[in-house]
Scaffold this active site. Structure first.
Site, mmCIF file in Angstrom:
data_model
loop_
_atom_site.group_PDB
_atom_site.id
_atom_site.type_symbol
_atom_site.label_atom_id
_atom_site.label_comp_id
_atom_site.label_asym_id
_atom_site.label_seq_id
_atom_site.Cartn_x
_atom_site.Cartn_y
_atom_site.Cartn_z
ATOM 1 N N SER A 188 0.451 -1.205 0.201
ATOM 2 C CA SER A 188 0.321 -0.229 -0.192
ATOM 3 C C SER A 188 1.133 1.126 -0.415
ATOM 4 O O SER A 188 0.453 1.984 0.073
ATOM 5 C CB SER A 188 -0.832 -0.060 0.895
ATOM 6 N N LYS B 226 -6.365 3.231 8.336
ATOM 7 C CA LYS B 226 -5.333 5.116 8.064
ATOM 8 C C LYS B 226 -6.019 6.487 7.976
ATOM 9 O O LYS B 226 -4.905 7.180 7.899
ATOM 10 C CB LYS B 226 -5.116 4.389 6.882
#
Length: 807
Positions: free
Chosen positions: A704, A747
């Site tokens: 990611s 996140k």
């Protein structure tokens, strides 16, 4: 008269000076032979025996001797393996032996026949190229005994005793007596008998080291007499035991008659009284029929046992467990759905999806009743978000008992399934133990820290939990101690974990996963105001309303003294303030009416964290990424530096294999876009690229960070700074496509805590926006990117013209 005394009348004891040291004459020859050390066997000259070899070096020595038609030197070890083979670890005297038939067994062992030849005194140990040890020693000369009339009489007496010994012993073959009968000389005669005696190895070695044959004849006769006395005693005991068994059957019949009479007279044996008490509890337990039959069998065993029987305690403990376990469902309280909703709202701030799932379960159970199998919920989230306390609230809402088992660090399968009753101190597993503690067959059962279960040579507890947490199987759960099926289908199991990855796939498939992400700043302030402040005031001896915390004070603690997904550290810091106020009150001073944002520093000292953007200013070659961790989410800055060199890619910061591949993909993408982005493609041939992710002591992995790595690299190549107010996440392909990632909620919350107000994410993660709190969606600007150009146009300053999708 004993056998030993009978033998001693034949000949007087040997003179004390007859104990000789095993010394080799100077003129005796040296021999060098393959070495076979043995820690359980002494081989005598003139003896033919069969030995089993496990050690590979010893097996190679035997094969070498067989292939070269040579002999071996068999020497006894002073200490068992795994000590090193050395002169200090071996006895001085061994036996040169001829190697007979060798048989290799399927399990890797070697069966070999050897025949002893002569005594050798060990002098030196040598190595051989064939992978085994050799020994060098001198041949020992024995002190011969003349065959006199007295010696012959003694040998005949020993032969008679040896015949009895062979007949009584089940370890000595009858052929040994025939071989001894044919031996005419005292030396071979004593060696044959000494090799057949089952005495300790040091005693056998003592006989081997005796060079005086007359002395050896005397000592061997004494040992033979002692061993024969022992065998005759054992034979007598076996005979008496058999007679006792026949007698015990008669006593059993009489004892049963006495038991009935004692019961009529009210004078029952304690064991019988216990058996009757167990029978009364058995009738009230509500056990299934198959279980009740098994318990009745054990009760009959207990009633038939004398009180001194060694198995009485084991059977008594088993029956105690069986009759005290809950076997039937207690009367359940009718649950009011509105009341359950009120309890959940009262005890927990937020968590709408979790509460909704619990209320759905209560509603379906109210309608379906017994047709519903209890679900297996698994709360997954960082520490401190309230997973364990949520289970207690569910039990309160359902009106059930709450029990909890911590699985962290469990490595023994018996902790789950219990021990077999054959083991001393055996107990059921933790599942059954906890059910007994609950006292009901349908508690709310929390399996805490499911992702911390380990595995080792004692089994895999995670695999043992498969049956526990499967609604299709747990109605017949098998505990090794109980040895009967136990119904766990009425239990409402709840598991908790910080991460899903460590849980084995088969177990994960049986769980209904409910993720609890970190809290926002507003939620933390609400939790502190509704729960934490009042709790810490009570625990520190302050009245509930004696001190008030302003919203600004709580915000200051959240922003400047904690950095976490949950509220555990927030509660600690509030408790820290309360303790300092409690000290002031205890010293006789007046407590402050309130705690303001300005006074927080006085209690907690300098601020620990600086709330705001991840970077204080826009920088070239530094991009802000985000990562999901056990603590929720965290900001992950990525730095890129260009150095003069030869095109080497340097990656530091303890990066995993997947993240390294993402960095290589980012470099390839940057090279392919050099003409569009305005830098020389030849720059890569003469420039080293160093990519570093700070916090090098923490392992990092995953795809990611791909677009973050590419953004920082292109910023360094174009000399365009990256906006400090932009965080990003997404996987990159070689063609610049932005692929979706997981853990978006954690996140985004981490970026929001760090003061980020623009967040770049893959377009295919747009659906995850619904999981975010409304205040975060209002305060953060989301950019949904499909191509890397869209990321660069937002992240780099001055911006690069491109089509940007803004949400």
């Amino acid at each position: 008269m004993t056998v030993k005394s009978e033998l001693e009348t034949i000949d007087a004891p040997a003179e004390p000076s007859a104990t000789l040291e095993a010394e080799a004459p100077e003129e005796s020859p040296f021999v060098t032979l393959p070495l076979l050390p043995r820690w359980d066997t002494v081989v005598f000259p003139n003896m033919v025996g069969q030995i089993v070899i496990r050690n590979e070096r010893s097996q190679r020595a035997l094969e070498h001797a067989a292939n070269t038609d040579s002999h071996i030197l068999v020497v006894a070890r002073r200490n068992p393996p795994p000590q090193e083979i050395s002169l200090e670890n071996l006895y001085e005297v061994g036996t040169e032996a001829a190697v007979g038939r060798i048989i290799r067994l399927p399990d890797g062992l070697m069966n070999v026949w050897v025949q002893g030849i002569r005594r050798i005194k060990l002098q030196e140990i040598l190595s051989h190229d064939g992978g085994f040890s050799q020994a060098r020693g001198r041949v020992l000369e024995e002190r011969l005994a003349r065959v006199t009339a007295k010696t012959e009489v003694r040998m005949r007496a020993m032969l008679n005793l040896f015949e009895k010994y062979v007949r009584l012993s089940d370890k000595v073959p009858e052929e040994a007596y025939v071989i001894a009968m044919n031996a005419k000389e005292p030396g071979p005669f004593t060696d044959i008998i000494a090799g057949a005696l089952t005495v300790d190895l040091p005693q056998q070695q003592e006989l081997l080291e005796m060079l005086d044959q007359r002395r050896r004849l005397t000592v061997t006769g004494q040992m033979l007499a002692q061993e024969l006395d022992v065998l005759e005693l054992q034979q007598r005991i076996r005979s008496e035991v058999q007679d006792g068994i026949d007698k015990s059957q008669k006593e059993f019949y009489i004892r049963e008659q006495m038991r009935v009479l004692q019961k009529e007279l009210g004078q029952m044996d304690p064991i019988q009284r216990e058996a009757e008490e167990f029978r009364e509890k058995l009738d009230q337990s509500g056990m299934p029929e198959v279980v009740q039959k098994r318990v009745e069998q054990e009760l009959d065993r207990l009633a038939a046992m004398p009180s001194a029987h060694p198995e009485v305690t084991m059977v008594r403990n088993y029956l105690d467990w069986m009759v005290h376990l809950p076997w039937k469902v207690d009367q359940e309280v009718e649950v009011d759905i509105r009341e359950a909703q009120r309890v959940l709202d009262l005890n927990h701030y937020g968590l709408p999806k979790v509460k909704e799932r619990i209320i759905e379960y209560i509603a379906v159970r109210k309608l379906a009743q017994d047709r519903l199998r209890s679900p297996i919920l698994c709360f997954v989230g960082p520490p401190g978000v309230g997973k364990t306390s949520l289970g207690m609230s569910i039990a309160q809402a359902l009106g059930r008992k709450f029990v909890r088992v911590s699985l962290g660090g469990i490595r023994d399968e018996a902790e789950v399934r219990g021990h077999r009753r054959t083991y001393v101190g055996a107990l059921p597993g933790r599942i059954i133990q906890t059910i007994r503690t609950a006292g009901t067959i349908n508690p709310v059962f929390m399996l805490d820290e499911l992702d911390k279960v380990g595995t080792d040579f004692r089994g895999d507890p995670s695999s043992a939990l498969l049956e526990v947490l499967d609604p299709e199987q747990n109605h017949t759960f098998s505990d090794h101690y109980l040895e009967v099926p136990y119904d766990l289908s009425k239990v409402f199991f709840i598991a908790t974990a910080n991460l899903l990855e460590p849980i084995i796939p088969a177990l994960r498939d049986r769980l209904e996963i409910i993720e609890l992400s970190g809290y926002t700043e507003r939620e933390k302030i609400g939790i502190a105001r509704q729960f934490l402040v009042a709790k810490q005031l009570r625990e520190n001896g302050l009245a509930d309303r004696q001190v008030k915390f302003s919203t600004g004070a709580l915000r200051a603690v959240v922003e400047h003294y904690t950095r976490e997904a949950g509220v555990r550290n927030l509660e600690r810091e509030i408790g820290n303030i309360c303790r300092k106020i409690a000290r002031t009150v205890a010293e006789g001073d007046r407590a402050p009416d309130s705690v303001s944002a300005q006074s927080v520093g006085k209690y907690l000292g300098p601020q620990q964290y600086f709330f705001g953007a991840a970077e204080l200013e826009d920088q070239i070659g530094v991009a802000t990424g985000v990562a999901k961790t056990e603590q929720g989410g965290d900001v992950l800055p990525i730095e890129v530096t260009l150095l003069e060199g030869k095109g080497v890619l340097i990656l530091t910061g303890q990066l995993g294999e997947v993240m390294r591949e993402s960095a290589q993909a980012a470099v390839s993408y940057a090279r392919s876009r050099s003409s569009v982005l305005g830098y020389d493609a030849g720059l890569f041939e003469k420039t080293d690229i160093h990519i570093h992710v700070p916090a090098g002591g923490v392992p990092k992995d995953g795809p990611s960070a791909g677009i973050t790595l590419a953004t920082a690299l292109i910023s360094a190549l174009t000399q365009r700074p990256v906006s400090r107010d932009v965080a990003m996440t997404g996987e990159i392909t070689l063609r610049g496509r932005v692929l979706p990632i997981g853990g978006l909620k954690d996140k985004v919350l981490a970026a929001h805590r760090a003061g980020i107000r623009t967040f770049v994410a893959p377009d295919r993660n747009r659906k995850d926006l619904e999981d975010l709190p409304a205040d975060v969606r209002r305060e953060v600007r989301f950019v949904w990117a499909q191509q890397m150009d869209e990321v660069l146009s937002v992240a780099l300053t001055p911006s690069i013209p491109a089509l940007v999708s803004v949400g």
